[in-house]
Design a protein around this motif. Structure first.
Motif, mmCIF file in Angstrom:
data_model
loop_
_atom_site.group_PDB
_atom_site.id
_atom_site.type_symbol
_atom_site.label_atom_id
_atom_site.label_comp_id
_atom_site.label_asym_id
_atom_site.label_seq_id
_atom_site.Cartn_x
_atom_site.Cartn_y
_atom_site.Cartn_z
ATOM 1 N N GLY A 138 26.627 42.139 42.775
ATOM 2 C CA GLY A 138 27.640 41.238 42.255
ATOM 3 C C GLY A 138 27.306 40.576 40.929
ATOM 4 O O GLY A 138 27.473 39.364 40.786
ATOM 5 N N CYS A 139 26.866 41.352 39.952
ATOM 6 C CA CYS A 139 26.545 40.807 38.630
ATOM 7 C C CYS A 139 27.737 40.038 38.057
ATOM 8 O O CYS A 139 28.857 40.562 38.026
ATOM 9 N N PRO A 140 27.514 38.785 37.621
ATOM 10 C CA PRO A 140 28.637 38.006 37.082
ATOM 11 C C PRO A 140 29.212 38.603 35.790
ATOM 12 O O PRO A 140 30.365 38.361 35.467
ATOM 13 N N GLU A 141 28.425 39.413 35.076
ATOM 14 C CA GLU A 141 28.909 40.020 33.832
ATOM 15 C C GLU A 141 29.606 41.363 34.050
ATOM 16 O O GLU A 141 30.550 41.687 33.348
ATOM 17 N N HIS A 142 29.112 42.170 34.996
ATOM 18 C CA HIS A 142 29.572 43.554 35.087
ATOM 19 C C HIS A 142 30.247 43.959 36.394
ATOM 20 O O HIS A 142 30.753 45.074 36.475
ATOM 21 N N TYR A 143 30.229 43.112 37.405
ATOM 22 C CA TYR A 143 30.824 43.518 38.682
ATOM 23 C C TYR A 143 32.336 43.652 38.538
ATOM 24 O O TYR A 143 33.003 42.743 38.039
ATOM 25 N N VAL A 144 32.848 44.784 38.955
ATOM 26 C CA VAL A 144 34.288 45.027 38.961
ATOM 27 C C VAL A 144 34.669 45.346 40.407
ATOM 28 O O VAL A 144 34.131 46.292 40.989
ATOM 29 N N PRO A 145 35.562 44.548 40.998
ATOM 30 C CA PRO A 145 35.952 44.826 42.386
ATOM 31 C C PRO A 145 36.519 46.239 42.518
ATOM 32 O O PRO A 145 37.217 46.721 41.623
ATOM 33 N N PRO A 146 36.218 46.899 43.607
ATOM 34 C CA PRO A 146 36.677 48.282 43.794
ATOM 35 C C PRO A 146 38.183 48.348 44.014
ATOM 36 O O PRO A 146 38.786 47.423 44.541
ATOM 37 N N LYS A 147 38.754 49.474 43.600
ATOM 38 C CA LYS A 147 40.194 49.691 43.817
ATOM 39 C C LYS A 147 40.436 50.368 45.166
ATOM 40 O O LYS A 147 41.467 50.196 45.782
ATOM 41 N N THR A 148 39.444 51.151 45.611
ATOM 42 C CA THR A 148 39.564 51.857 46.883
ATOM 43 C C THR A 148 38.829 51.073 47.961
ATOM 44 O O THR A 148 37.682 50.685 47.772
ATOM 45 N N ASN A 149 39.504 50.818 49.033
ATOM 46 C CA ASN A 149 38.932 50.105 50.180
ATOM 47 C C ASN A 149 38.298 48.774 49.742
ATOM 48 O O ASN A 149 37.147 48.481 50.076
#
Length: 146
Positions: A81-92
């Motif tokens: 969960g990097c605050p700079e690079h984490y992108v929530p997933p689109k699948t599931n």
């Protein structure tokens, strides 16, 4: 006629290809870990790899310096969960977002256990400069060995 892929009962995989991709992800010896280890080793420091700092805690650090009581973790931006690079997933998204949140909570719990046991915890993100990480590790270990 091709049959539609059905995930095994209780599976998190949304497709056969996704399952293969996720199973191929390494939990140790990642490229950032290997590069940082090489740089630290070149400075003459020796360490345990993927080792348990505390025998009664079922968690491993990427690098362990036992005499100095230093545990090093190189965290992947997605999985931790990097605050700079984490992108929530689109699948599931429900499953994966919850998994990352649990990883983050486990990281904090691990830090607390180690600190209570007298260890110094160093955490780095995979995107950080390997040279800067190696320098911080070497400086900390050298200071604590004295």
């Amino acid at each position: 006629m091709t049959e539609e892929w059905v995930p095994p009962a209780g599976s998190w995989a949304s497709s056969a290809a996704r399952r293969r991709n996720m199973q191929a992800i390494r939990s140790r010896d990642t490229k950032p870990e290997q590069l940082i280890r090489r740089l630290v080793h070149a400075q003459g420091l020796r360490y345990g790899v993927a080792a348990k700092p505390l025998q009664d805690l079922r968690r491993t650090a990427d690098m362990v310096f036992r005499p100095a009581k230093v545990a090093v973790f190189i965290d992947g931006c997605y999985w931790h969960g990097c605050p700079e690079h984490y992108v929530p997933p689109k699948t599931n998204p429900g499953y994966w977002s919850q998994k990352v949140a649990k990883n983050m909570a486990r990281d904090r719990d691990t830090d607390q256990h180690l600190k209570e046991a007298g260890w110094t915890v160093l955490r780095f993100w995979e995107h950080e400069s390997p040279e800067a990480c190696a320098l911080t590790i070497a400086t900390t270990v050298s200071r604590l060995r004295r």
